[in-house]
Design an enzyme around this catalytic site. Structure first.
Site, short mmCIF file in Angstrom:
data_model
loop_
_atom_site.label_atom_id
_atom_site.label_comp_id
_atom_site.label_asym_id
_atom_site.label_seq_id
_atom_site.Cartn_x
_atom_site.Cartn_y
_atom_site.Cartn_z
N LYS A 1 40.35 46.81 25.29
CA LYS A 1 40.63 47.56 26.53
C LYS A 1 41.20 48.89 26.08
O LYS A 1 42.25 48.93 25.45
CB LYS A 1 41.64 46.79 27.37
CG LYS A 1 42.18 47.54 28.58
CD LYS A 1 43.16 46.67 29.39
CE LYS A 1 43.73 47.38 30.58
NZ LYS A 1 44.66 46.53 31.37
N ASP B 1 38.24 45.85 41.12
CA ASP B 1 39.02 44.90 40.32
C ASP B 1 39.09 43.53 40.97
O ASP B 1 40.10 43.19 41.58
CB ASP B 1 40.45 45.47 40.14
CG ASP B 1 41.24 44.71 39.11
OD1 ASP B 1 40.65 43.90 38.38
OD2 ASP B 1 42.47 44.92 39.04
N GLU C 1 32.02 40.56 33.58
CA GLU C 1 33.34 39.94 33.52
C GLU C 1 33.63 39.34 34.90
O GLU C 1 33.69 40.05 35.90
CB GLU C 1 34.39 40.99 33.13
CG GLU C 1 35.75 40.39 32.88
CD GLU C 1 36.77 41.43 32.35
OE1 GLU C 1 36.43 42.19 31.41
OE2 GLU C 1 37.88 41.49 32.90
N TRP D 1 47.20 53.35 42.09
CA TRP D 1 46.15 52.56 41.42
C TRP D 1 44.75 52.88 41.93
O TRP D 1 43.77 52.35 41.41
CB TRP D 1 46.43 51.06 41.62
CG TRP D 1 47.71 50.66 40.97
CD1 TRP D 1 48.88 50.39 41.60
CD2 TRP D 1 47.95 50.53 39.57
NE1 TRP D 1 49.85 50.08 40.67
CE2 TRP D 1 49.29 50.16 39.41
CE3 TRP D 1 47.16 50.68 38.43
CZ2 TRP D 1 49.88 49.96 38.16
CZ3 TRP D 1 47.74 50.48 37.18
CH2 TRP D 1 49.08 50.13 37.06
N GLU E 1 43.59 35.85 40.62
CA GLU E 1 44.63 36.89 40.74
C GLU E 1 44.76 37.43 42.17
O GLU E 1 45.86 37.50 42.72
CB GLU E 1 44.30 38.03 39.78
CG GLU E 1 45.23 39.21 39.92
CD GLU E 1 44.87 40.37 39.00
OE1 GLU E 1 43.96 40.24 38.17
OE2 GLU E 1 45.53 41.42 39.14
N GLU F 1 44.88 51.87 32.33
CA GLU F 1 46.19 51.35 32.75
C GLU F 1 47.24 51.50 31.64
O GLU F 1 47.97 50.57 31.32
CB GLU F 1 46.05 49.89 33.19
CG GLU F 1 45.06 49.72 34.33
CD GLU F 1 44.94 48.31 34.87
OE1 GLU F 1 45.22 47.37 34.13
OE2 GLU F 1 44.55 48.18 36.04
C1 GCV Z 1 45.15 42.46 31.92
C2 GCV Z 1 44.12 44.31 36.73
C3 GCV Z 1 45.18 43.28 36.55
C4 GCV Z 1 45.89 43.43 35.22
C5 GCV Z 1 44.83 43.33 34.13
C6 GCV Z 1 43.81 44.42 34.37
C7 GCV Z 1 42.69 44.33 33.38
O1 GCV Z 1 44.67 45.56 36.86
O2 GCV Z 1 46.08 43.35 37.60
O3 GCV Z 1 46.83 42.42 35.09
O4 GCV Z 1 45.42 43.47 32.86
O5 GCV Z 1 43.25 44.27 35.65
O6 GCV Z 1 41.71 43.70 33.71
O7 GCV Z 1 42.80 44.88 32.30
#
Ligand code: GCV
Length: 837
Positions: free
Chosen positions: A292, A376, A398, A555, A404, A296
């Protein structure tokens, strides 16, 4: 003999089950289904090496047959005339001289024949042989003794899991307990659960796993941790599951002591080459890396003005000599510079904007891993248009098994119908059929050979049920099945899962299906409709409702809701231009409001609340109606589940009932807060006058208060009538009121808030008769991300059924605070049969 079978079957039912065996229980078949003739007596596994998946297949067949059919066969590794089941690779079959007519198989594929009283399981490779053994056991466990002879091959080579486990043992977005891989900033010393997990994964034909979080910690690259990784790999290898790891782009600097992590710097390149070589000495069959980058807050090549392809190729070149691959995530966006005031700003554009011009610039062992939608893992998104642009680059989808944004495993949401909206979507690239699962991810559409596939984000943890919830396991099971064959039917997969998990009772199978197959639609209905996203707390735990947070956040997950309208204008003519990222035909469909389906309307268009949908309702009325419908559907779940009592073990029955009951209550929390919010924002009344009118509720703040005081909440819509009561001291407080309802039988529901920092105790009385006691301890039972606020995450409802009430009786709730939990109460609902309020 029959009597004995019967007894065993009955006692088998009574035994409590904790879920650890998931769909691999191998429960004994009921006598009417058991074949007494021809129970396999000898299994030949054509490999005697204990780490070989074929050896594992032999052991698993023995275990399964013994459990399902009640007789334990021998396992040998030499061909003999006595053999009733033979399992091995094509090569081993050929060299053993067994005559078989196996068609050409692809990597990991297998042939299964149960004809002529002989079972032959032939894998293209060892992994395929193990998959075939599981397939045969799945048939037996479902009482299916049909004679079959067929070959099956995977739709794609990559069928991986991504765990987001941190080295301290926590799991990002984890709701099933702490990590089975990591503890105390190192690798867990106990590999039992790891090997059990690999067994589950092998049975659904998952062949790789990334064990650590994509928000990666460079400490994993220490010598000690590499040795620990080797232990993980050893535990998973016999199941044909290869291990890989996530890398932190800045590791050369943070762990290697270099002054840069520029991917083109020779010191950086040689540092990564050295680390990779070392990793492969510990784990010679390491599957590869997941990265990644520039997302973020994570470091990446853009920090040095390098392209994402240059970043990905750095790792690809290090892994190439070892046969490793790099899964490079397309989830790249810059949350520092998104500004909602700019009508054209749109996070959804990011993936295509970043990757479109890089197609063909990635090395051949890089796979770009693309989240299914452009934002997301929302409750509904259009398919990511990036799949249409990666024509010369390997790609994988993915998916998120981790719920979540979809109820954090506390809400039943069977996800395959959601995934199918993406997998079955035709991108029509250059006017040709380009269905994402069948054509794109299989590699066929763009003639990709080898590297394409699936990555599923999973938060399996130490909880005995793995995911914290028995019913959520259907999603993990279905993920593997769909990655093998995206054309499978969601309902058929579910039925297999139910029979394997809960047994063969038709009532159980039908009940699970009738709840699960409407669960995603119900969740969408009571959360966020028409493509507006889930309306959860985007700046908080992503769990309960918080529609206000879906705007003015950094975000880039926006709804652009104001007093007049709602929705993101993503058209080319007037909006962010996102619709134009699709191939021509699809772009034209989404550009035009008339041809955009209602369920994605607010994803692509900004409209007034009074806009009339294709179903004839206005947007706002649809919001109201959908929220009522969704909560009503959820209210049927506990009732439906009651039908399986006595047909499965009590432990799992009770645990599922607890969650479904909780969900039914939380669905009402969602319904009310979303409806209250948009009602207040739009000032447009519900045609059916339900919003804000609760005939059957007694608001806590309107009751007689002892040691309780009334308070407003923030956000305002998180409480019925915008107020709650909170105990003003540490001692027991109470609310009471006369019941002005006609005498009769009612369900009584109490709405309260269950905070992380305490376990307040409560008791409900009618007159002086205790109706029930409970403790606000969801934090230790449910696994969702808890908070310390009186809000949509903590809002909970408990219901006591069939209570006799006389007009003029007094209802009283006593609350005893604990820690920071001031025993907050919202209302008491006195519900006639069938009323959901
Ligand atoms: C692992 C979203 C989630 C994050 C996650 C991110 C990602 O933002 O809230 O927790 O981080 O996606 O997929 O990298």
């Amino acid at each position: 003999m029959r009597g004995l079978w019967f007894l065993t079957a009955l006692s088998g039912l009574a035994v409590a089950e904790d879920g650890l065996n998931a769909w691999l229980r191998y429960a004994q078949l009921p006598p009417n289904l058991t074949r007494h003739d021809g129970i396999p007596s000898t299994i030949v596994a054509l490999n005697a090496t204990e780490t070989s998946p074929v050896y594992t297949a032999g052991q698993e067949l023995q275990k399964g047959i013994s459990g399902i059919l009640g007789q334990t066969p021998n396992v040998t590794h030499e061909v003999s005339d006595a053999a009733s089941v033979v399992v091995g690779t094509v090569a081993a079959f050929n060299s053993s001289g067994i005559a078989t007519e196996v068609p050409a198989l692809e990597e990991d594929g297998f042939w299964l024949s149960t004809k002529d009283d002989k079972v032959e399981i032939v894998g293209q490779n060892e992994r395929g042989a193990l998959y075939g053994a599981f397939e045969y056991l799945s048939m037996l466990a479902q009482g299916n003794f049909t004679e079959v002879a067929y070959a099956t091959n995977p739709s794609a080579a990559i069928r991986w899991i991504n765990q987001w486990d941190n080295m301290d043992g926590s799991i990002e977005r984890g709701y099933g307990g702490s990590s089975i891989f990591f503890a105390r900033n190192g690798i867990s010393s106990n590999v039992t659960r790891i090997s059990e997990y690999a067994r589950l994964l092998a049975s659904i034909r998952v062949n790789g796993i990334i064990v650590n979080n994509v928000n990666a910690n460079a400490a994993l690259l220490s010598d000690t941790n590499m040795a620990g990784l080797a232990k993980i790999a050893d535990a998973m290898r016999p199941w044909g599951v290869r291990v890989g790891i996530s890398l932190n782009f800045a590791s050369p600097q943070s762990a290697g002591g270099l002054n840069t992590f520029d991917p083109l710097d020779s010191k950086v390149i040689s540092w990564w080459n050295g680390i990779t070589d070392k990793l492969y000495t510990h784990v010679p069959d390491l599957a590869g890396f997941l990265v990644k980058a520039n997302s973020e807050g994570q470091p990446g090549p853009i920090t040095y003005g390098r392209t994402l392809a240059e970043g990905a190729n750095l790792f690809a070149r290090a892994a190439k000599p070892h046969g490793g691959i790099v899964m490079f995530r397309a989830f790249v966006y810059d949350n520092q510079h998104l500004n909602e005031r700019n009508w054209k700003d749109d996070r959804a554009n990011a993936a295509v904007d970043y990757f479109r011009d890089l197609d063909g610039k990635f090395d051949d062992n890089v796979v770009v891993q693309v989240k299914y939608g452009p934002i997301d893992f929302q409750v509904r998104e259009p398919a990511s248009p990036l799949f249409a642009h990666l024509q010369k680059t390997a790609s994988a989808i993915e998916l998120q098994i981790t719920q979540e944004y979809l109820g954090q495993q506390c809400h039943l949401v069977y996800l395959p119908p959601l995934w199918k909206t993406i997998l079955d979507f035709d991108l029509k690239v250059d006017g040709q059929k380009s269905v994402i699962g069948e054509d794109v991810l299989s590699g066929r559409r763009f003639n990709k050979t080898g590297l394409t596939g699936y990555a599923g984000v999973v938060n399996v943890g130490q909880h005995p049920t793995w995911l914290g919830s028995h019913l959520s396991m259907s999603n993990l099971y279905a993920y593997g099945r769909l990655a093998w064959d995206p054309n499978l039917d969601s309902a058929a997969i579910l039925d297999d899962w139910t029979r394997l998990t809960f047994g063969l009772s038709e009532t159980v199978v039908n009940t699970v299906a009738s709840m699960s197959l409407v669960s995603w639609e119900a969740y969408e209905n009571y959360t966020g409709n028409l493509g507006v996203q889930t309306l959860t707390d985007i700046t908080g735990p992503h769990y309960g409702p918080n529609p206000q947070s879906m705007d003015n956040n950094a975000w880039g997950q926006w709804t652009r809701a104001d007093a007049y309208g709602i929705g993101m204008d993503r058209t080319v003519k007037n909006g962010t231009g996102f619709a134009g990222q699709y191939p021509e035909e699809v772009a034209a469909q989404f550009e035009d409001i008339e041809t955009t389906p209602d369920d994605l309307l607010l994803w692509f268009h900004h409209v007034p609340y009074t806009h009339v949908l294709k179903n004839g309702k206005t947007v706002i009325q649809h919001f109201y109606d959908a929220h009522y419908a969704g909560a009503e559907t959820a209210a049927t779940f506990p009732k439906q589940w009651e039908a399986v009592k006595g047909l499965i073990d009590d432990q799992r029955y009770d645990e599922v009932l607890f969650r479904l009951t909780y969900q039914a209550g939380h669905a009402i929390v969602w319904r009310d807060s979303i409806n209250t919010f948009y009602n207040s924002l739009s000032k447009i009344a519900d045609e059916q006058k339900r919003v804000g009118n609760h005939t059957w509720r007694i608001e806590a703040e309107s009751m007689t208060l002892r040691n309780y005081r009334s308070a407003t909440v923030n956000p305002f819509e998180m409480a019925s009538n915008l107020h709650v009561v909170q105990a003003s001291g540490g001692s027991t407080a109470s609310v009471s009121a006369p019941l002005n309802f006609t005498s009769g039988t009612y369900d009584i529901a109490v709405a309260y808030y269950d905070l992380a920092g305490g376990s307040a105790s409560y008791e409900l009385f009618v007159n002086d008769k205790s109706i029930g006691k409970w403790v606000g301890d969801n934090e230790s039972k449910l696994g969702y991300t808890t908070t310390n606020g009186v809000n949509g995450h903590s809002a909970t409802r408990i219901t006591f059924k069939r209570i006799e009430v006389k007009e003029g009786d007094t209802v009283r709730v006593e609350g005893k605070p604990s820690g920071s939990e001031s025993a907050p109460l919202d209302y008491v609902a006195v519900l006639p049969p069938g009323v959901v309020d």
